[in-house]
Write a protein that holds these residues in place. Structure first.
Motif, mmCIF file in Angstrom:
data_model
loop_
_atom_site.group_PDB
_atom_site.id
_atom_site.type_symbol
_atom_site.label_atom_id
_atom_site.label_comp_id
_atom_site.label_asym_id
_atom_site.label_seq_id
_atom_site.Cartn_x
_atom_site.Cartn_y
_atom_site.Cartn_z
ATOM 1 N N ASP A 190 11.550 -5.447 20.872
ATOM 2 C CA ASP A 190 11.780 -4.079 20.424
ATOM 3 C C ASP A 190 11.804 -4.015 18.898
ATOM 4 N N LEU A 191 12.469 -4.993 18.276
ATOM 5 C CA LEU A 191 12.507 -5.055 16.816
ATOM 6 C C LEU A 191 11.105 -5.247 16.251
ATOM 7 N N GLY A 192 10.336 -6.160 16.841
ATOM 8 C CA GLY A 192 8.985 -6.408 16.351
ATOM 9 C C GLY A 192 8.103 -5.179 16.443
ATOM 10 N N ILE A 193 8.225 -4.441 17.543
ATOM 11 C CA ILE A 193 7.436 -3.215 17.708
ATOM 12 C C ILE A 193 7.821 -2.189 16.657
ATOM 13 N N ASP A 194 9.117 -2.027 16.427
ATOM 14 C CA ASP A 194 9.576 -1.047 15.431
ATOM 15 C C ASP A 194 9.158 -1.441 14.019
ATOM 16 N N LEU A 195 9.067 -2.754 13.749
ATOM 17 C CA LEU A 195 8.622 -3.200 12.427
ATOM 18 C C LEU A 195 7.128 -2.978 12.238
ATOM 19 N N ALA A 196 6.349 -3.122 13.312
ATOM 20 C CA ALA A 196 4.893 -3.079 13.193
ATOM 21 C C ALA A 196 4.326 -1.668 13.214
ATOM 22 N N LEU A 197 5.023 -0.742 13.860
ATOM 23 C CA LEU A 197 4.463 0.595 14.067
ATOM 24 C C LEU A 197 5.178 1.627 13.193
ATOM 25 N N GLY A 198 4.417 2.559 12.684
ATOM 26 C CA GLY A 198 4.922 3.449 11.661
ATOM 27 C C GLY A 198 5.447 4.784 12.144
ATOM 28 N N ILE A 295 7.620 -11.574 3.141
ATOM 29 C CA ILE A 295 6.657 -11.974 4.178
ATOM 30 C C ILE A 295 6.493 -10.860 5.209
ATOM 31 N N ILE A 296 7.621 -10.270 5.634
ATOM 32 C CA ILE A 296 7.548 -9.130 6.564
ATOM 33 C C ILE A 296 6.746 -8.000 5.938
ATOM 34 N N GLY A 297 6.967 -7.757 4.639
ATOM 35 C CA GLY A 297 6.239 -6.708 3.942
ATOM 36 C C GLY A 297 4.741 -6.968 3.907
ATOM 37 N N LEU A 298 4.341 -8.234 3.743
ATOM 38 C CA LEU A 298 2.921 -8.570 3.747
ATOM 39 C C LEU A 298 2.290 -8.258 5.103
ATOM 40 N N VAL A 299 3.013 -8.551 6.174
ATOM 41 C CA VAL A 299 2.501 -8.265 7.518
ATOM 42 C C VAL A 299 2.360 -6.756 7.715
ATOM 43 N N ILE A 300 3.394 -6.005 7.291
ATOM 44 C CA ILE A 300 3.344 -4.547 7.421
ATOM 45 C C ILE A 300 2.168 -3.976 6.637
ATOM 46 N N ALA A 301 1.977 -4.476 5.416
ATOM 47 C CA ALA A 301 0.872 -3.990 4.582
ATOM 48 C C ALA A 301 -0.484 -4.338 5.211
ATOM 49 N N ALA A 302 -0.594 -5.549 5.772
ATOM 50 C CA ALA A 302 -1.851 -5.960 6.402
ATOM 51 C C ALA A 302 -2.172 -5.080 7.605
ATOM 52 N N LEU A 303 -1.158 -4.752 8.395
ATOM 53 C CA LEU A 303 -1.373 -3.875 9.547
ATOM 54 C C LEU A 303 -1.723 -2.463 9.098
ATOM 55 N N TRP A 304 -1.067 -1.998 8.042
ATOM 56 C CA TRP A 304 -1.325 -0.647 7.526
ATOM 57 C C TRP A 304 -2.768 -0.542 7.024
ATOM 58 N N ILE A 305 -3.196 -1.550 6.258
ATOM 59 C CA ILE A 305 -4.503 -1.467 5.603
ATOM 60 C C ILE A 305 -5.625 -1.985 6.507
#
Length: 396
Positions: A190-198, A295-305
């Motif tokens: 659940d945490l991973g999904i909330d981190l990955a999706l905007g 590191i979490i921010g890099l993953v979020i940015a990669a998914l966003w872009i």
């Protein structure tokens, strides 16, 4: 003589009627709804279409939820929204055996289709099953195993299918709340999904959009009606339970982010208090903390872009888990700091405060377990901004 003619005529009519009835019931088509499983990719349930040929006994299930774990770059393609699912066909017995093995309940809704509608649906499915058609670009919210089943029925029936969504109890739920219903006790997932999706997940889903979850397709089918080809009739003629297993009680498990993150918050509160008293920074803790956030921010940015999944865009978790925090972590190894470090700490503090505002205003809902991490971020950026220059020389 007349009596014999009447008897023979009746027998003939009954025979013809019986043959017509048999022909009209050559196929039985059903919606199968399967309960969630314990793995993350099974935690949302499943839908399939069963086609039973009553004349030959052929009994198969059309399954739009098939994918290949062994496909090249599976993880990258899944995260990037470039993963193809495909339609497969298996025997009903084999399909049920899998759910029986994993003790997942299965329910069946037999559809009230006339013979022509059944033939049209079978033709639609067989056309979809052609090698050149069976693969489709998977979208968790708008094009998955459940929505494909719903859309197949809708394509065949057209305007004759009336969903009657207005009769259901009006309870507005966001996409994120709908996901939480299914993975609430799978706290790390659940945490991973909330981190990955905007933030796009934080709008209310329409009744049709709720049907990315199989249980909502099942409920919608039970309300729907067929009109225009005779007397109005329910879409579902009869329902039955094929497999029935007791659902396990939900539990967060011993190791979950809720208490772990509060322990982290208590540790950072303690070292900040001790550091203030002893005039120390304890930057080793900050190197780890800001490094992980970066590191979490890099993953979020990669998914966003880089991802083709629309739901990964406009993810305001990046306000607190910012890629630049990774640079800050490396800078803390140096004995002399650049002047921009103080400005960056102030920037990070403001960004964390903005994240809290976004949460309070409902622009994006963050995972509840993140509350202590946000408090730590606000505490440490504030403490370091006012104190780091006292213990580390800053270039001018």
């Amino acid at each position: 003589m007349n009596y014999k003619k009447i008897v023979i005529s009746l027998i003939f009519l009954l025979t013809v009627s019986g043959l017509s009835s048999l022909s009209a019931q050559q196929y039985q088509i059903s919606l199968l709804t399967c309960d969630p499983g314990e793995m993350i990719y099974t935690s949302f349930g499943h839908s399939g279409i069963r086609v039973l040929d009553l004349s030959t006994g052929r009994d198969v299930v059309y399954n739009y939820g098939t994918f290949d774990f062994g496909a090249p770059n599976f993880v990258l393609n899944f995260a990037g929204g470039r993963l193809d699912y495909y339609l497969s066909v298996s025997t009903f017995d084999r399909f049920i055996a899998e759910y029986d093995y994993f003790q997942r309940s299965v329910r069946e809704q037999v559809l009230n289709l006339n013979e022509q509608q059944k033939l049209d649906l079978i033709s639609f499915l067989e056309t979809n099953y052609l090698p050149e058609n069976r693969a489709y670009r998977y979208d968790f919210f708008f094009d998955n195993c459940a929505t494909r089943v719903r859309d197949a029925i809708g394509s065949v029936l057209g305007d004759q299918l009336v969903w009657n969504d207005e009769v259901q109890e009006p309870v507005d739920k966001t996409f994120r709340e709908l996901i939480d219903e299914m993975v609430y006790f799978m706290s790390w997932s659940d945490l991973g999904i909330d981190l990955a999706l905007g933030s796009r997940l934080d709008r209310d889903a329409t009744p049709q959009e709720e049907q990315f979850l199989p249980k909502y397709v099942e409920a919608s089918f039970s309300r729907a009606e067929i009109q225009g080809d005779g007397p109005t009739r329910p879409l579902v003629g009869k329902s039955r339970v094929i497999l029935d297993f007791e659902k396990p009680e939900g539990s967060f498990g011993a190791i979950n982010p809720y208490w772990i993150f509060w322990v982290v918050a208590l540790i950072f509160t303690a070292i900040t208090f001790i550091g203030f008293k002893k005039k120390k920074l304890f930057l080793g803790f900050d190197i780890v903390f800001f490094g992980i956030l970066g590191i979490i921010g890099l993953v979020i940015a990669a998914l966003w872009i880089g991802s083709e999944i629309p739901s990964t865009k406009y993810n305001w978790n990046i306000l607190w888990a910012f890629p630049g925090h990774l640079v800050l972590a490396f800078v803390f190894f140096k004995k002399t700091l650049q002047p921009w470090v103080l400005r960056y700490l102030l920037f990070a503090l403001i960004m964390a405060d903005i994240a809290v505002v976004f949460w309070i205003m409902g622009w994006q809902s963050f995972h509840p377990s993140l509350i202590p991490l946000l408090l730590v971020l606000i505490l440490r950026t504030n403490y370091l901004y006012y104190n780091i220059g006292k213990f580390r020389p800053v270039k001018k």
